[in-house]
Design a protein around this motif. Structure first.
Motif, PDB file in Angstrom:
ATOM      1  N   THR A 250      -0.623  16.296 -13.694  1.00 24.96           N
ATOM      2  CA  THR A 250      -1.066  17.668 -13.430  1.00 24.96           C
ATOM      3  C   THR A 250      -0.084  18.681 -13.998  1.00 24.96           C
ATOM      4  OG1 THR A 250      -2.158  16.914 -11.416  1.00 24.96           O
ATOM      5  CG2 THR A 250      -1.745  19.273 -11.612  1.00 24.96           C
ATOM      6  N   VAL A 251       1.205  18.447 -13.814  1.00 26.03           N
ATOM      7  CA  VAL A 251       2.216  19.363 -14.355  1.00 26.03           C
ATOM      8  C   VAL A 251       2.144  19.408 -15.876  1.00 26.03           C
ATOM      9  CG1 VAL A 251       4.705  19.679 -14.642  1.00 26.03           C
ATOM     10  CG2 VAL A 251       3.762  19.242 -12.379  1.00 26.03           C
ATOM     11  N   LEU A 252       2.018  18.252 -16.519  1.00 26.81           N
ATOM     12  CA  LEU A 252       1.918  18.222 -17.979  1.00 26.81           C
ATOM     13  C   LEU A 252       0.655  18.915 -18.477  1.00 26.81           C
ATOM     14  CD1 LEU A 252       3.194  14.609 -18.694  1.00 26.81           C
ATOM     15  CD2 LEU A 252       4.401  16.768 -19.069  1.00 26.81           C
ATOM     16  N   LEU A 253      -0.450  18.736 -17.766  1.00 33.38           N
ATOM     17  CA  LEU A 253      -1.699  19.401 -18.146  1.00 33.38           C
ATOM     18  C   LEU A 253      -1.578  20.917 -18.025  1.00 33.38           C
ATOM     19  CD1 LEU A 253      -4.700  19.075 -18.926  1.00 33.38           C
ATOM     20  CD2 LEU A 253      -5.197  19.071 -16.493  1.00 33.38           C
ATOM     21  N   ILE A 254      -0.956  21.396 -16.961  1.00 32.60           N
ATOM     22  CA  ILE A 254      -0.782  22.843 -16.784  1.00 32.60           C
ATOM     23  C   ILE A 254       0.118  23.407 -17.872  1.00 32.60           C
ATOM     24  CG2 ILE A 254       0.264  24.574 -15.264  1.00 32.60           C
ATOM     25  CD1 ILE A 254      -0.774  22.883 -12.910  1.00 32.60           C
ATOM     26  N   ARG A 255       1.193  22.702 -18.229  1.00 37.11           N
ATOM     27  CA  ARG A 255       2.079  23.173 -19.308  1.00 37.11           C
ATOM     28  C   ARG A 255       1.338  23.233 -20.643  1.00 37.11           C
ATOM     29  NH1 ARG A 255       7.646  20.216 -19.589  1.00 37.11           N
ATOM     30  NH2 ARG A 255       7.656  21.575 -21.381  1.00 37.11           N
ATOM     31  N   ASN A 256       0.517  22.233 -20.922  1.00 38.24           N
ATOM     32  CA  ASN A 256      -0.232  22.203 -22.171  1.00 38.24           C
ATOM     33  C   ASN A 256      -1.231  23.362 -22.233  1.00 38.24           C
ATOM     34  OD1 ASN A 256      -1.489  21.523 -24.539  1.00 38.24           O
ATOM     35  ND2 ASN A 256      -2.371  19.628 -23.783  1.00 38.24           N
ATOM     36  N   MET A 257      -1.938  23.599 -21.154  1.00 40.84           N
ATOM     37  CA  MET A 257      -2.920  24.688 -21.145  1.00 40.84           C
ATOM     38  C   MET A 257      -2.238  26.051 -21.257  1.00 40.84           C
ATOM     39  SD  MET A 257      -5.968  23.566 -21.115  1.00 40.84           S
ATOM     40  CE  MET A 257      -5.461  22.247 -22.193  1.00 40.84           C
ATOM     41  N   ASN A 258      -1.086  26.234 -20.628  1.00 42.40           N
ATOM     42  CA  ASN A 258      -0.360  27.495 -20.761  1.00 42.40           C
ATOM     43  C   ASN A 258       0.095  27.717 -22.193  1.00 42.40           C
ATOM     44  OD1 ASN A 258      -0.584  28.445 -18.149  1.00 42.40           O
ATOM     45  ND2 ASN A 258       1.254  27.383 -17.458  1.00 42.40           N
ATOM     46  N   ALA A 259       0.549  26.661 -22.857  1.00 41.12           N
ATOM     47  CA  ALA A 259       0.964  26.801 -24.258  1.00 41.12           C
ATOM     48  C   ALA A 259      -0.227  27.186 -25.135  1.00 41.12           C
ATOM     49  CB  ALA A 259       1.586  25.503 -24.751  1.00 41.12           C
ATOM     50  N   ARG A 260      -1.374  26.618 -24.878  1.00 40.37           N
ATOM     51  CA  ARG A 260      -2.566  26.957 -25.664  1.00 40.37           C
ATOM     52  C   ARG A 260      -3.023  28.391 -25.389  1.00 40.37           C
ATOM     53  NH1 ARG A 260      -5.472  22.829 -28.094  1.00 40.37           N
ATOM     54  NH2 ARG A 260      -4.573  20.783 -27.775  1.00 40.37           N
TER      55      ARG A 260
ATOM     56  N   ALA B  94       0.818  -1.211   0.000  1.00 36.71           N
ATOM     57  CA  ALA B  94       0.000   0.000   0.000  1.00 36.71           C
ATOM     58  C   ALA B  94       0.851   1.261   0.000  1.00 36.71           C
ATOM     59  CB  ALA B  94      -0.931  -0.001   1.209  1.00 36.71           C
ATOM     60  N   GLY B  95       1.919   1.293   0.742  1.00 39.83           N
ATOM     61  CA  GLY B  95       2.779   2.476   0.800  1.00 39.83           C
ATOM     62  C   GLY B  95       3.428   2.799  -0.533  1.00 39.83           C
ATOM     63  N   PRO B  96       4.139   1.845  -1.137  1.00 42.43           N
ATOM     64  CA  PRO B  96       4.760   2.122  -2.445  1.00 42.43           C
ATOM     65  C   PRO B  96       3.732   2.418  -3.538  1.00 42.43           C
ATOM     66  CG  PRO B  96       5.794   0.223  -1.432  1.00 42.43           C
ATOM     67  CD  PRO B  96       4.622   0.586  -0.582  1.00 42.43           C
ATOM     68  N   MET B  97       2.599   1.735  -3.513  1.00 39.39           N
ATOM     69  CA  MET B  97       1.561   1.986  -4.524  1.00 39.39           C
ATOM     70  C   MET B  97       0.967   3.380  -4.343  1.00 39.39           C
ATOM     71  SD  MET B  97       0.088   0.941  -7.180  1.00 39.39           S
ATOM     72  CE  MET B  97       0.345  -0.791  -7.312  1.00 39.39           C
ATOM     73  N   GLY B  98       0.760   3.790  -3.113  1.00 38.48           N
ATOM     74  CA  GLY B  98       0.259   5.145  -2.865  1.00 38.48           C
ATOM     75  C   GLY B  98       1.246   6.197  -3.331  1.00 38.48           C
ATOM     76  N   LEU B  99       2.536   5.976  -3.080  1.00 36.05           N
ATOM     77  CA  LEU B  99       3.567   6.904  -3.539  1.00 36.05           C
ATOM     78  C   LEU B  99       3.589   6.973  -5.068  1.00 36.05           C
ATOM     79  CD1 LEU B  99       5.983   8.753  -2.902  1.00 36.05           C
ATOM     80  CD2 LEU B  99       7.428   6.718  -3.015  1.00 36.05           C
ATOM     81  N   PHE B 100       3.477   5.815  -5.726  1.00 40.09           N
ATOM     82  CA  PHE B 100       3.444   5.792  -7.192  1.00 40.09           C
ATOM     83  C   PHE B 100       2.249   6.578  -7.727  1.00 40.09           C
ATOM     84  CE2 PHE B 100       1.647   3.781 -10.981  1.00 40.09           C
ATOM     85  CZ  PHE B 100       2.639   4.088 -11.892  1.00 40.09           C
ATOM     86  N   LEU B 101       1.076   6.404  -7.119  1.00 42.79           N
ATOM     87  CA  LEU B 101      -0.115   7.128  -7.579  1.00 42.79           C
ATOM     88  C   LEU B 101       0.026   8.634  -7.371  1.00 42.79           C
ATOM     89  CD1 LEU B 101      -3.002   4.768  -6.447  1.00 42.79           C
ATOM     90  CD2 LEU B 101      -2.199   5.220  -8.758  1.00 42.79           C
ATOM     91  N   ILE B 102       0.591   9.043  -6.263  1.00 41.66           N
ATOM     92  CA  ILE B 102       0.781  10.468  -6.004  1.00 41.66           C
ATOM     93  C   ILE B 102       1.744  11.074  -7.012  1.00 41.66           C
ATOM     94  CG2 ILE B 102       1.773  12.121  -4.371  1.00 41.66           C
ATOM     95  CD1 ILE B 102       0.531  10.402  -2.136  1.00 41.66           C
ATOM     96  N   ILE B 103       2.842  10.363  -7.304  1.00 35.92           N
ATOM     97  CA  ILE B 103       3.819  10.867  -8.279  1.00 35.92           C
ATOM     98  C   ILE B 103       3.204  10.903  -9.678  1.00 35.92           C
ATOM     99  CG2 ILE B 103       6.003  10.308  -9.424  1.00 35.92           C
ATOM    100  CD1 ILE B 103       7.034   9.382  -6.698  1.00 35.92           C
ATOM    101  N   ALA B 104       2.423   9.869 -10.029  1.00 35.80           N
ATOM    102  CA  ALA B 104       1.773   9.839 -11.349  1.00 35.80           C
ATOM    103  C   ALA B 104       0.771  10.987 -11.489  1.00 35.80           C
ATOM    104  CB  ALA B 104       1.089   8.496 -11.557  1.00 35.80           C
ATOM    105  N   LEU B 105      -0.039  11.237 -10.467  1.00 38.24           N
ATOM    106  CA  LEU B 105      -1.006  12.336 -10.523  1.00 38.24           C
ATOM    107  C   LEU B 105      -0.311  13.689 -10.583  1.00 38.24           C
ATOM    108  CD1 LEU B 105      -3.747  11.075  -8.049  1.00 38.24           C
ATOM    109  CD2 LEU B 105      -3.940  11.343 -10.520  1.00 38.24           C
TER     110      LEU B 105
END
Length: 94
Positions: free
Chosen positions: A37-47, A22-33
């Protein structure tokens, strides 16, 4: 005889030390989210940077841009297999 405190304090969840995924999986999900989020913000700023500073005001009420040329003007009308209105019919009804 068990008291209320003993019943509430009893661990009925099994051995918590085995299968600790549960600990490593939770860390993986937090890093993935966070990455998504960072990629989505960069894409929206470019648009947003590509948008013009100001949009032209419509000259006629109900029309977004009067300077837009209708691509169906002067084109040969073709029969449609559906009952959908054609370009001139849409302008007449709109």
């Amino acid at each position: 005889m068990l008291t209320t405190a003993q019943v509430l304090a009893e661990n009925n969840f099994g051995d918590t030390r085995t299968g600790g995924l549960a600990g490593p999986m939770g860390l993986f999900l937090i890093i993935a989210l966070a990455t998504v989020t960072v990629l989505l913000i960069r894409n929206m700023n470019a648009r947003l940077r590509r948008l013009p500073d100001r949009f032209p005001h419509p000259t006629e009420p109900g029309r977004a841009d009067a300077a837009v040329v209708d691509p169906t003007d002067g084109a040969v009308e073709q029969d449609s297999p559906t009952n959908a209105p054609t370009g001139p019919q849409q302008r007449r009804n709109g």
